[in-house]
Scaffold this active site. Structure first.
Site, PDB file in Angstrom:
ATOM      1  CE  LYS A  82      -9.623  -9.810 -22.398  1.00 36.43           C
ATOM      2  NZ  LYS A  82     -10.221  -9.813 -23.738  1.00 36.43           N
ATOM      3  NE  ARG A 117      -6.262  -6.618 -31.447  1.00 34.28           N
ATOM      4  CZ  ARG A 117      -6.667  -7.387 -30.443  1.00 34.28           C
ATOM      5  NH1 ARG A 117      -7.016  -6.835 -29.290  1.00 34.28           N
ATOM      6  NH2 ARG A 117      -6.776  -8.678 -30.583  1.00 34.28           N
ATOM      7  NE  ARG A 140      -8.962 -14.114 -30.778  1.00 30.70           N
ATOM      8  CZ  ARG A 140      -8.583 -12.854 -31.024  1.00 30.70           C
ATOM      9  NH1 ARG A 140      -8.593 -12.374 -32.247  1.00 30.70           N
ATOM     10  NH2 ARG A 140      -8.205 -12.083 -30.046  1.00 30.70           N
TER      11      ARG A 140
HETATM   12  P1  AMP Z   1      -5.698 -12.515 -26.051  1.00 24.84           P
HETATM   13  O1  AMP Z   1      -4.474 -11.710 -26.351  1.00 24.84           O
HETATM   14  O2  AMP Z   1      -6.132 -12.444 -24.621  1.00 24.84           O
HETATM   15  O3  AMP Z   1      -6.824 -12.247 -27.028  1.00 24.84           O
HETATM   16  O4  AMP Z   1      -5.295 -14.046 -26.268  1.00 24.84           O
HETATM   17  C1  AMP Z   1      -4.811 -14.507 -27.513  1.00 24.84           C
HETATM   18  C2  AMP Z   1      -4.910 -16.022 -27.577  1.00 24.84           C
HETATM   19  O5  AMP Z   1      -4.094 -16.614 -26.561  1.00 24.84           O
HETATM   20  C3  AMP Z   1      -6.299 -16.599 -27.336  1.00 24.84           C
HETATM   21  O6  AMP Z   1      -7.104 -16.583 -28.509  1.00 24.84           O
HETATM   22  C4  AMP Z   1      -5.946 -18.011 -26.903  1.00 24.84           C
HETATM   23  O7  AMP Z   1      -5.546 -18.772 -28.012  1.00 24.84           O
HETATM   24  C5  AMP Z   1      -4.716 -17.788 -26.034  1.00 24.84           C
HETATM   25  N1  AMP Z   1      -5.057 -17.523 -24.622  1.00 24.84           N
HETATM   26  C6  AMP Z   1      -4.893 -16.350 -23.953  1.00 24.84           C
HETATM   27  N2  AMP Z   1      -5.276 -16.462 -22.683  1.00 24.84           N
HETATM   28  C7  AMP Z   1      -5.705 -17.742 -22.534  1.00 24.84           C
HETATM   29  C8  AMP Z   1      -6.256 -18.473 -21.442  1.00 24.84           C
HETATM   30  N3  AMP Z   1      -6.441 -17.899 -20.250  1.00 24.84           N
HETATM   31  N4  AMP Z   1      -6.590 -19.780 -21.657  1.00 24.84           N
HETATM   32  C9  AMP Z   1      -6.389 -20.372 -22.837  1.00 24.84           C
HETATM   33  N5  AMP Z   1      -5.888 -19.738 -23.928  1.00 24.84           N
HETATM   34  C10 AMP Z   1      -5.549 -18.431 -23.776  1.00 24.84           C
END
Ligand code: AMP
Length: 222
Positions: A20, A130, A174
């Site tokens: 993404k 990564r 996750r």
């Molecule tokens: P990402 O970089 O999208 O993988 O997000 C990293 C971390 O940020 C996730 O594992 C969550 O802990 C938090 N996070 C990101 N987006 C959200 C969201 N929309 N709702 C809740 N937690 C989020």
């Protein structure tokens, strides 16, 4: 490629590691629409907020209220003029409902949702390899996209790091969270502009399909 005068709200949906971030950065440049990544926003907040840092390191979701507030602040600003690519938001039905109300209130169009599908084992391999630049957030992969500057970022020379939540235990946590929340979220958007595509391909092929969907005739007609 500019899409002037057309505000688009694009949601990239997918498990951690589906690409993404890479795809939204590419689309942002191509379509000249900014990206909002809630993960990036929260990682910045985590630098001075120990509780958020702990949640992120454990791979736990941050509260809907906090994430929605942060996205709302962005959308009420200049993004209401340009549209936005949302990376990592919404992640729950409550967030999707919040976004719907906000878009209605701001007179913005319905979102176009693209779901990137990648199998669990491929995700695990991707995420453990990564590496990210802590300064400019550029993402590399030791196997598929190594930095030409070795252990440092090609763009600014900063030493690359592994995210706290890219360890195998946290990745699996996750991923399980994603599996739990994705069906209700997909049901929420099915019947609208929802597309599921294979994300387990050369990123350039994925980009090209994404662009066809987002800039294609059905998107224009919406
Ligand atoms: P990402 O970089 O999208 O993988 O997000 C990293 C971390 O940020 C996730 O594992 C969550 O802990 C938090 N996070 C990101 N987006 C959200 C969201 N929309 N709702 C809740 N937690 C989020």
């Amino acid at each position: 490629m500019s899409h002037e005068g057309r505000q688009q709200i694009v949601i990239l949906l997918g498990a951690p590691g589906t690409g993404k971030g890479t795809q939204s950065a590419w689309l942002s440049r191509e379509l000249e629409i900014p990206t909002v990544s809630t993960g990036e926003m929260l990682r910045a907040i985590a630098q001075h907020d120990p509780e958020i840092k702990r949640l992120l390191a454990a791979g736990s979701l941050v509260s809907d209220a906090m994430v929605c507030r942060a996205v709302e602040a962005k959308l009420r600003g200049e993004l209401s003029e340009t549209g936005v690519i949302l990376d990592g938001f919404p992640r729950t039905v409550a967030q999707a409902e919040f976004l719907d109300h906000l878009l209605d209130e701001l007179g913005l169009p319905r979102p176009l949702v693209v779901h990137l599908l990648v199998k669990r084992d491929a995700l695990l391999a991707r995420l453990t390899a990564r590496r990210q630049c802590p300064k400019c957030s550029t993402v590399y992969n030791l196997q598929t996209r190594p930095s030409r500057a070795g252990a440092c970022c090609e763009l600014d020379g900063e030493r690359l790091v592994q995210r706290d939540d890219d360890t195998e235990t946290v990745i699996l946590r996750r991923y399980e969270d994603y599996r739990r929340i994705v069906t209700p979220l997909v049901n929420f958007y099915k019947g609208e502009q929802y597309y599921a595509i294979n994300g387990d391909r050369d990123p350039r092929l994925v980009s090209s399909e994404l662009l066809d969907i987002i800039a294609g005739p059905s998107a224009l007609a919406a």
